[in-house]
Design an enzyme around this catalytic site. Structure first.
Site: not given
Ligand code: INI
Length: 188
Positions: A61, A86-87, A90-91, A93, A118, A132
């Site tokens: 994403s 995007v889920i 534990q971090t 991120h 979106f 969902r």
């Molecule tokens: N990308 C997602 O689409 N969903 C997520 O939950 C996610 N998490 O949690 O890490 C995620 N990470 C990857 C990110 O989008 C990039 O592709 C990566 O960081 C490289 O730039």
């Protein structure tokens, strides 16, 4: 005066780009299927070899804003549909990715004048995401509806004719009058 309201008819003239994040692909593929089903049942040719929908895959994403903006800016599409999931883990991120993708998608639309949908789920758990994306409802369908409605509405606004059914499309080159907002219109 007139009422401007997007319709779901006359869709054969519209062109869409679908930007799909591979991360959490179990969820995202379900969103894509429902979105395709929605477009198809409203008369759109969803075949990737056809003339109406291009599919653009990105790693996750976080990459969606850059690519959706580039596609919207190309002038080839009446709407860009962004799909991702995007889920929360534990971090932290999750917070970085979800915040950037939502702001970035909004900016892509503002900066180009093209609807950028979106369609990125942000959930605490995989269970919530799956609910969902097919278990209870599938929001992919709603994202398709939003794209159809916005493509039609923006066309009516460009043509200055409310209450209308689609007569031509930006992508087909029959409408030349779109003026994109200046790229410095969005400052944050
Ligand atoms: N990308 C997602 O689409 N969903 C997520 O939950 C996610 N998490 O949690 O890490 C995620 N990470 C990857 C990110 O989008 C990039 O592709 C990566 O960081 C490289 O730039």
């Amino acid at each position: 005066m007139a009422i401007f309201e997007g319709s779901f008819a006359g869709t054969e003239k519209f062109r869409f780009a679908m930007v799909i994040g591979r991360f959490n692909d179990l969820v995202v593929n379900k969103l894509m299927e429902a979105c395709q089903d929605c477009l198809k049942r409203h008369g759109v040719d969803i075949d990737p070899n056809g003339t109406q929908v291009d599919y653009v895959w990105v790693p996750g994403s976080f990459e969606i804003p850059l690519v959706s903006r580039q596609l919207a800016q190309s002038g080839r599409y009446d709407a860009v549909i962004c799909l991702g999931a995007v889920i929360r883990g534990q971090t932290p991120h999750f917070d970085y990715v979800s915040s950037e993708v939502s702001k970035g998608i909004a900016a892509a639309a503002f900066q180009t004048g093209v609807p950028v949908i979106f369609g990125v789920l942000t959930t605490d758990t995989m269970q919530q995401a799956m609910e969902r994306a097919g278990i209870k409802a599938n929001l992919g369908w709603e994202y398709g509806m939003s794209a159809l409605e916005m493509a039609s509405l923006m066309q009516q606004i460009r043509l200055g004719t409310g209450n209308g059914v689609a007569q031509g499309s930006l992508a087909s080159g029959t409408v030349q009058t779109l003026t994109a907002m200046p790229t410095d219109a969005v400052t944050s």
